[in-house]
Design a protein around this motif. Structure first.
Motif, PDB file in Angstrom:
ATOM      1  N   MET A 241       0.839  -1.195   0.000  1.00  0.00           N
ATOM      2  CA  MET A 241       0.000   0.000   0.000  1.00  0.00           C
ATOM      3  C   MET A 241       0.883   1.259   0.000  1.00  0.00           C
ATOM      4  N   LYS A 242       0.445   2.278  -0.700  1.00  0.00           N
ATOM      5  CA  LYS A 242       1.173   3.551  -0.782  1.00  0.00           C
ATOM      6  C   LYS A 242       0.377   4.619  -0.032  1.00  0.00           C
TER       7      LYS A 242
ATOM      8  N   MET B 175       0.358   8.776  -0.464  1.00  0.00           N
ATOM      9  CA  MET B 175      -0.817   9.415  -1.082  1.00  0.00           C
ATOM     10  C   MET B 175      -1.407  10.479  -0.161  1.00  0.00           C
TER      11      MET B 175
ATOM     12  N   ALA C   3      -8.365  -1.925   4.762  1.00  0.00           N
ATOM     13  CA  ALA C   3      -8.127  -2.694   3.534  1.00  0.00           C
ATOM     14  C   ALA C   3      -7.847  -4.154   3.873  1.00  0.00           C
TER      15      ALA C   3
ATOM     16  N   MET D 263     -12.732   2.583   4.257  1.00  0.00           N
ATOM     17  CA  MET D 263     -11.458   2.757   3.537  1.00  0.00           C
ATOM     18  C   MET D 263     -11.565   3.930   2.564  1.00  0.00           C
ATOM     19  N   TRP D 264     -12.679   4.000   1.811  1.00  0.00           N
ATOM     20  CA  TRP D 264     -12.854   5.120   0.861  1.00  0.00           C
ATOM     21  C   TRP D 264     -13.032   6.441   1.606  1.00  0.00           C
TER      22      TRP D 264
ATOM     23  N   SER E  72      -9.984   7.798   3.222  1.00  0.00           N
ATOM     24  CA  SER E  72      -8.925   8.152   2.259  1.00  0.00           C
ATOM     25  C   SER E  72      -9.108   9.569   1.727  1.00  0.00           C
TER      26      SER E  72
ATOM     27  N   ILE F 236      -4.258  -9.318  -6.001  1.00  0.00           N
ATOM     28  CA  ILE F 236      -5.252  -8.773  -5.053  1.00  0.00           C
ATOM     29  C   ILE F 236      -4.677  -7.554  -4.327  1.00  0.00           C
TER      30      ILE F 236
ATOM     31  N   ALA G 142      -5.976  -3.633  -4.293  1.00  0.00           N
ATOM     32  CA  ALA G 142      -6.231  -2.853  -3.074  1.00  0.00           C
ATOM     33  C   ALA G 142      -5.463  -1.538  -3.109  1.00  0.00           C
ATOM     34  N   GLN G 143      -4.185  -1.622  -3.473  1.00  0.00           N
ATOM     35  CA  GLN G 143      -3.365  -0.411  -3.524  1.00  0.00           C
ATOM     36  C   GLN G 143      -3.857   0.540  -4.606  1.00  0.00           C
TER      37      GLN G 143
ATOM     38  N   ALA H 155      -6.889   0.799  -5.845  1.00  0.00           N
ATOM     39  CA  ALA H 155      -8.152   1.393  -5.408  1.00  0.00           C
ATOM     40  C   ALA H 155      -7.866   2.554  -4.448  1.00  0.00           C
ATOM     41  N   GLN H 156      -6.980   2.323  -3.487  1.00  0.00           N
ATOM     42  CA  GLN H 156      -6.687   3.376  -2.501  1.00  0.00           C
ATOM     43  C   GLN H 156      -6.018   4.586  -3.161  1.00  0.00           C
ATOM     44  N   THR H 157      -5.056   4.340  -4.024  1.00  0.00           N
ATOM     45  CA  THR H 157      -4.381   5.491  -4.653  1.00  0.00           C
ATOM     46  C   THR H 157      -5.363   6.262  -5.542  1.00  0.00           C
TER      47      THR H 157
ATOM     48  N   ALA I 118     -11.095   3.081  -9.286  1.00  0.00           N
ATOM     49  CA  ALA I 118     -11.263   2.616  -7.902  1.00  0.00           C
ATOM     50  C   ALA I 118     -12.432   1.632  -7.788  1.00  0.00           C
TER      51      ALA I 118
ATOM     52  N   ALA J 131     -11.948  -2.265  -6.710  1.00  0.00           N
ATOM     53  CA  ALA J 131     -12.598  -2.803  -5.518  1.00  0.00           C
ATOM     54  C   ALA J 131     -13.365  -4.078  -5.867  1.00  0.00           C
TER      55      ALA J 131
ATOM     56  N   CYS K 173      -0.220   7.560  -8.421  1.00  0.00           N
ATOM     57  CA  CYS K 173      -1.401   6.862  -8.895  1.00  0.00           C
ATOM     58  C   CYS K 173      -1.146   6.217 -10.267  1.00  0.00           C
TER      59      CYS K 173
END
Lengths: 132, 132, 132, 132
Positions: free
Chosen positions: B1-2, B6, B28, B68-69, B72, C24, C28-29, C31-33, C61, C65, C113
């Protein structure tokens, strides 16, 4: 939506099917109006000034979607979890209704969205109270 | 994860970036372990007896994904909404941790999932308290 | 993320666990970025000019997800469905990488991103090809 | 659902509003029926034998939810992305319709769900073809 038929076809349907179906449908509608309102705001010339509205729309859509799934389940419910979810959703729907209402004279999408959010918030209160 | 990079790249980053990033990452991870635990339970011979665990896993995953969304986002936050979301997520994470823990001696997926849920619930409490 | 441990704890784990777990986690990463990039773009002074980037981030995203959930399941897989999902995700990740790359010299969030999207797109191709 | 009104309130509405609104509503309905069908299957005595149906329902719900959000956006669309998404959703809806149809004489929830999935798959084809 076939929500009511689906709820009734469960082997052990929960009480107050009509209210539950109305709540799930309100969540679906509120999620859709919020996503579409965020997107319409983004395309307005005044997009930069609508940042708060866009952000609240996106939060509300995410919370509505989660509630739509959670309340569509009738197997082995946990009443405390359901009450907490309904209350938290009510808070974000109310915040979004308030924010959208500020722009409703300018933007029809904000007017419809505020209406959906208010309706969903009202049902959240009823659903939460019935489990308290 | 970044997540942390971010969060820091936002034009107006929120305070306590490290805790916020840890919370988002916990959401997550908890969402992923819950989805995978529900799926593994479904493939067990004893699937029918794991119905409560599967249902709670699915609810917890939905709530974690929404959180999570929502967490963020750093633009124009509404503290009351964030606190309510963190509290409601804590409730479902705790319920899921409890349910999974009942099967953790039998199923490794339930053991890992209970752990993820407990960790996420603890961070929910911290995040909610910091906004109260 | 505990993705690999969770996949391995399934009663009938799928082949190529390591690649699956990496995919996977990349979803996840990504989606978050994407969520965080859309939110950071919205807070930039130039938000109105970043509308295309925000929209693509949000689409990416949502698709990430969904893929994260779908590929976290190992029970009774349907290979055609999985291939179609991986290919469709690849398309949106590539579109988002391209769009974010246009702004990466100006905005660090777009740079990170674009990188996440490119990595996820590459894994989509591998996963799709392995099922073709 | 207020889908059509919301689509029309966008500053630059996309063509074929009626078909688009019908598609978004079909995605919302299909997502809800799939979530509820998975949950009802889980409460059946024969839950263990319905594992494939539950898994397909959950995948279909995830893909429908993502499509519902993506197609609700009209700002700066990317036609290749939209076509790929519609095709991938069609694949999972068809797989789910097929699986649910196997149990439709036994379970009313599977019958309604198969119908929702078939209808959504048909609209996916139309939407994908219109962008090809």
């Amino acid at each position: 939506m076939k929500t009511r038929e689906m709820l009734q076809s469960h082997p052990s349907p929960r009480p107050q099917q009509e209210r539950l179906a109305a709540f799930i449908d309100a969540c679906a509608q509120c999620a859709q109006t919020c996503i579409a309102c965020a997107d319409a705001c983004l395309a307005e010339e005044s997009a930069a000034r609508l940042a708060r509205c866009i952000r609240t729309d996106l939060d509300c859509a995410d919370a509505c979607a989660a509630a739509m799934w959670i309340f569509s389940r009738q197997t082995e419910p946990d009443e405390r979890v359901l009450e907490a979810q309904a209350r938290a959703l009510g808070a974000v729907c109310r915040a979004c209704a308030e924010e959208c209402a500020k722009h409703e004279s300018m933007h029809e999408h904000c007017r419809i969205c505020a209406e959906s959010c208010r309706r969903c918030a009202g049902l959240c209160d009823e659903v939460a109270a019935s489990r308290a």
